[in-house]
Design a protein around this motif. Structure first.
Motif, PDB file in Angstrom:
ATOM      1  N   HIS A 203      -0.737  13.370   6.603  1.00  0.00           N
ATOM      2  CA  HIS A 203      -1.597  13.226   7.788  1.00  0.00           C
ATOM      3  C   HIS A 203      -0.719  13.187   9.037  1.00  0.00           C
ATOM      4  N   PRO A 204      -1.139  13.811  10.144  1.00  0.00           N
ATOM      5  CA  PRO A 204      -0.306  13.798  11.358  1.00  0.00           C
ATOM      6  C   PRO A 204       0.089  12.397  11.822  1.00  0.00           C
ATOM      7  N   ALA A 205      -0.792  11.406  11.646  1.00  0.00           N
ATOM      8  CA  ALA A 205      -0.482  10.049  12.103  1.00  0.00           C
ATOM      9  C   ALA A 205       0.667   9.431  11.327  1.00  0.00           C
ATOM     10  N   ALA A 206       0.920   9.907  10.115  1.00  0.00           N
ATOM     11  CA  ALA A 206       2.035   9.376   9.327  1.00  0.00           C
ATOM     12  C   ALA A 206       3.370   9.717   9.961  1.00  0.00           C
ATOM     13  N   ARG A 207       3.418  10.784  10.725  1.00  0.00           N
ATOM     14  CA  ARG A 207       4.677  11.223  11.333  1.00  0.00           C
ATOM     15  C   ARG A 207       4.852  10.732  12.763  1.00  0.00           C
ATOM     16  N   THR A 208       3.768  10.272  13.401  1.00  0.00           N
ATOM     17  CA  THR A 208       3.850   9.910  14.824  1.00  0.00           C
ATOM     18  C   THR A 208       3.906   8.416  15.082  1.00  0.00           C
ATOM     19  N   ALA A 209       3.653   7.575  14.063  1.00  0.00           N
ATOM     20  CA  ALA A 209       3.736   6.119  14.279  1.00  0.00           C
ATOM     21  C   ALA A 209       5.164   5.742  14.654  1.00  0.00           C
ATOM     22  N   PRO A 210       5.346   4.859  15.653  1.00  0.00           N
ATOM     23  CA  PRO A 210       6.702   4.492  16.084  1.00  0.00           C
ATOM     24  C   PRO A 210       7.492   3.835  14.956  1.00  0.00           C
ATOM     25  N   PRO A 211       8.807   4.077  14.878  1.00  0.00           N
ATOM     26  CA  PRO A 211       9.647   3.408  13.873  1.00  0.00           C
ATOM     27  C   PRO A 211       9.521   1.891  13.983  1.00  0.00           C
ATOM     28  N   GLY A 212       9.421   1.226  12.843  1.00  0.00           N
ATOM     29  CA  GLY A 212       9.314  -0.224  12.831  1.00  0.00           C
ATOM     30  C   GLY A 212       7.906  -0.741  12.969  1.00  0.00           C
ATOM     31  N   GLN A 213       6.936   0.115  13.328  1.00  0.00           N
ATOM     32  CA  GLN A 213       5.569  -0.351  13.519  1.00  0.00           C
ATOM     33  C   GLN A 213       4.660  -0.033  12.343  1.00  0.00           C
ATOM     34  N   GLY A 214       4.729   1.182  11.849  1.00  0.00           N
ATOM     35  CA  GLY A 214       3.838   1.560  10.763  1.00  0.00           C
ATOM     36  C   GLY A 214       4.565   1.562   9.442  1.00  0.00           C
ATOM     37  N   PRO A 215       4.477   0.492   8.639  1.00  0.00           N
ATOM     38  CA  PRO A 215       5.208   0.489   7.370  1.00  0.00           C
ATOM     39  C   PRO A 215       4.616   1.485   6.380  1.00  0.00           C
ATOM     40  N   TRP A 216       5.486   2.060   5.580  1.00  0.00           N
ATOM     41  CA  TRP A 216       5.079   2.914   4.468  1.00  0.00           C
ATOM     42  C   TRP A 216       4.852   2.050   3.234  1.00  0.00           C
ATOM     43  N   THR A 217       3.816   2.352   2.480  1.00  0.00           N
ATOM     44  CA  THR A 217       3.637   1.749   1.162  1.00  0.00           C
ATOM     45  C   THR A 217       4.358   2.619   0.142  1.00  0.00           C
ATOM     46  N   VAL A 218       5.317   2.015  -0.532  1.00  0.00           N
ATOM     47  CA  VAL A 218       6.182   2.758  -1.458  1.00  0.00           C
ATOM     48  C   VAL A 218       5.647   2.686  -2.882  1.00  0.00           C
ATOM     49  N   ALA A 219       5.277   1.490  -3.327  1.00  0.00           N
ATOM     50  CA  ALA A 219       4.845   1.299  -4.715  1.00  0.00           C
ATOM     51  C   ALA A 219       4.076  -0.007  -4.819  1.00  0.00           C
ATOM     52  N   THR A 220       3.324  -0.163  -5.896  1.00  0.00           N
ATOM     53  CA  THR A 220       2.533  -1.372  -6.118  1.00  0.00           C
ATOM     54  C   THR A 220       2.617  -1.768  -7.588  1.00  0.00           C
ATOM     55  N   GLY A 347      -7.503 -14.951 -12.555  1.00  0.00           N
ATOM     56  CA  GLY A 347      -7.167 -14.046 -13.644  1.00  0.00           C
ATOM     57  C   GLY A 347      -6.300 -14.667 -14.748  1.00  0.00           C
ATOM     58  N   PHE A 348      -5.274 -15.460 -14.442  1.00  0.00           N
ATOM     59  CA  PHE A 348      -4.514 -15.575 -13.204  1.00  0.00           C
ATOM     60  C   PHE A 348      -3.715 -14.291 -13.015  1.00  0.00           C
ATOM     61  N   SER A 349      -3.575 -13.823 -11.791  1.00  0.00           N
ATOM     62  CA  SER A 349      -3.014 -12.521 -11.572  1.00  0.00           C
ATOM     63  C   SER A 349      -2.111 -12.521 -10.335  1.00  0.00           C
ATOM     64  N   SER A 350      -1.280 -11.492 -10.256  1.00  0.00           N
ATOM     65  CA  SER A 350      -0.476 -11.280  -9.051  1.00  0.00           C
ATOM     66  C   SER A 350      -0.542  -9.810  -8.678  1.00  0.00           C
ATOM     67  N   GLU A 351      -0.346  -9.553  -7.402  1.00  0.00           N
ATOM     68  CA  GLU A 351      -0.255  -8.189  -6.868  1.00  0.00           C
ATOM     69  C   GLU A 351       0.988  -8.109  -5.980  1.00  0.00           C
ATOM     70  N   LEU A 352       1.738  -7.051  -6.151  1.00  0.00           N
ATOM     71  CA  LEU A 352       2.936  -6.809  -5.376  1.00  0.00           C
ATOM     72  C   LEU A 352       2.822  -5.447  -4.707  1.00  0.00           C
ATOM     73  N   VAL A 353       3.171  -5.401  -3.419  1.00  0.00           N
ATOM     74  CA  VAL A 353       3.137  -4.138  -2.676  1.00  0.00           C
ATOM     75  C   VAL A 353       4.474  -4.000  -1.968  1.00  0.00           C
ATOM     76  N   LEU A 354       5.224  -2.963  -2.322  1.00  0.00           N
ATOM     77  CA  LEU A 354       6.525  -2.703  -1.703  1.00  0.00           C
ATOM     78  C   LEU A 354       6.322  -1.816  -0.482  1.00  0.00           C
ATOM     79  N   LEU A 355       6.820  -2.311   0.661  1.00  0.00           N
ATOM     80  CA  LEU A 355       6.712  -1.603   1.932  1.00  0.00           C
ATOM     81  C   LEU A 355       8.103  -1.245   2.443  1.00  0.00           C
ATOM     82  N   THR A 356       8.154  -0.275   3.327  1.00  0.00           N
ATOM     83  CA  THR A 356       9.400  -0.005   4.043  1.00  0.00           C
ATOM     84  C   THR A 356       9.055   0.442   5.453  1.00  0.00           C
ATOM     85  N   TRP A 357       9.869  -0.030   6.407  1.00  0.00           N
ATOM     86  CA  TRP A 357       9.665   0.330   7.815  1.00  0.00           C
ATOM     87  C   TRP A 357      10.637   1.427   8.214  1.00  0.00           C
TER      88      TRP A 357
END
Length: 357
Positions: A203-220, A347-357
């Motif tokens: 998506h075009p917005a994925a390339r235009t977000a300023p560095p450090g502001q829009g984190p990428w979701t890498v894995a879950t 559940g008991f459950s956990s969720e992990l989301v790896l992000l990168t800026w």
């Protein structure tokens, strides 16, 4: 990967200091025969300073059953969710009819039609928008919802998806039926909503977000732990929901969540020391300490979660999104850093989301 391009968090207009809430609860019978001192100890131990509530304090005594509480939920949840959705879209600079998928989460009330359906026409969502309302994940649903948004965008790399979380925990409190779990809940939980707009990698917005502001979701990663179903959740009664909070919750977090997170990070050639931004659900002081100890983190690592707990309480699924918003709006230099969202729930459950800026 998918990219977060807009986060907006909102709170109800009724703000109260912890002492004012305790006073109102005692007047409604929350202390029972145990006395005011027991309730005060729970409230002091919570480290919560103030909270925002869906209704003015004086109106809670008039909620005489599940029907009245749920009617108040539907009204307030719809208003707060609309504010969160419009704010997140504005931050993303995207139109409502760009949205292909809305994942909505809540565990503090029931709405049929669901909240996002009630918002579709008034906010301008496409009549063909895909909707996934989720009930029952509790506090883990903010991270789980972000993970499911990511799953969708991995398969629709030019797409736009929204996560909408709204929790009105105050409307589930049952002051006339005092219990230890109920007093803990009355000290910790607050009300709020948040929305996240994310886009696929093409998506075009994925390339235009300023560095450090829009984190990428890498894995879950999602994880259910065996023989823990009775630790956390609701009992459903004629009067509505009654909270279940097992005394072994902190020990369970200490035993399981740290090793799970370490293993998840190792799969991406990372260690806890490499993570620059921790977005940990503020389930309460004992839960935060268990996460910190299980990962051998310095005290400052979870400071955003401690601040959020003090300022607004535990907002269930919306908490991690409020913390994410706080980090994005704060002074911390994030460009190039990995981040980890950590949340726990029934559940008991956990969720992990790896992000990168």
């Amino acid at each position: 990967m998918s990219r977060i391009v807009g986060v907006h968090a909102v709170l109800p207009p009724h703000r109260y200091e912890q002492r004012d809430i305790a006073d109102a609860l005692v007047a409604m019978g929350a202390a029972g025969g145990q006395g005011r001192g027991v309730l005060d100890r729970f409230h002091a131990a919570s480290t919560v300073k103030c909270r925002y509530l869906a209704l003015p304090l004086e109106q809670y005594a008039a909620l005489d059953g599940f029907g009245a509480a749920n009617a108040a939920y539907v009204d307030a949840a719809t208003r707060l969710s609309e504010e969160a959705l419009r704010g997140a879209l504005a931050r993303a600079d995207l139109a409502a009819d760009d949205v292909e998928l809305v994942v909505s989460t809540s565990v503090t009330g029931l709405a049929v039609p669901s909240v996002e359906a009630r918002l579709a026409a008034r906010c301008g969502l496409s009549p063909h928008v895909r909707r996934v309302p989720i009930f029952g994940l509790g506090c883990v649903a903010g991270a789980a919802g972000l993970a499911r948004v990511h799953d969708y965008l991995e398969g629709h790399p030019a797409g736009v998806a929204v996560l909408l979380c709204v929790e009105l925990c105050s409307l589930t409190v049952r002051p006339g039926e005092p219990s230890a779990a109920g007093m803990v809940a009355s000290a910790l939980f607050g009300d709020g909503a948040a929305a996240v707009v994310a886009v696929g990698r093409d998506h075009p917005a994925a390339r235009t977000a300023p560095p450090g502001q829009g984190p990428w979701t890498v894995a879950t990663r999602s994880r259910l732990y065996p023989d823990t179903e009775g630790l956390l959740g609701w009992e459903t009664t004629d009067r509505g929901f009654r909270i279940v909070l097992g005394p072994d919750l902190p020990d369970t977090v200490l035993r399981h969540v740290g090793p799970e997170a370490r293993d998840f990070l190792a799969g991406h050639d990372l260690k806890p020391v490499d993570v620059g931004g921790w977005i940990c659900h503020p389930g309460g002081p004992k839960m935060l300490e268990a996460v910190r100890a299980g990962l051998d983190l310095p005290a400052r690592a979870l400071e955003p979660s401690w601040r959020s707990l003090a300022k607004v309480g535990n907002l269930s699924s919306a908490s991690v999104l409020h913390i994410l918003r706080d980090i994005l709006d704060g002074p911390l230099p994030l460009a190039g850093m990995p981040g980890l969202m950590v949340s726990m729930g029934p559940g008991f459950s956990s969720e992990l989301v790896l992000l990168t800026w």
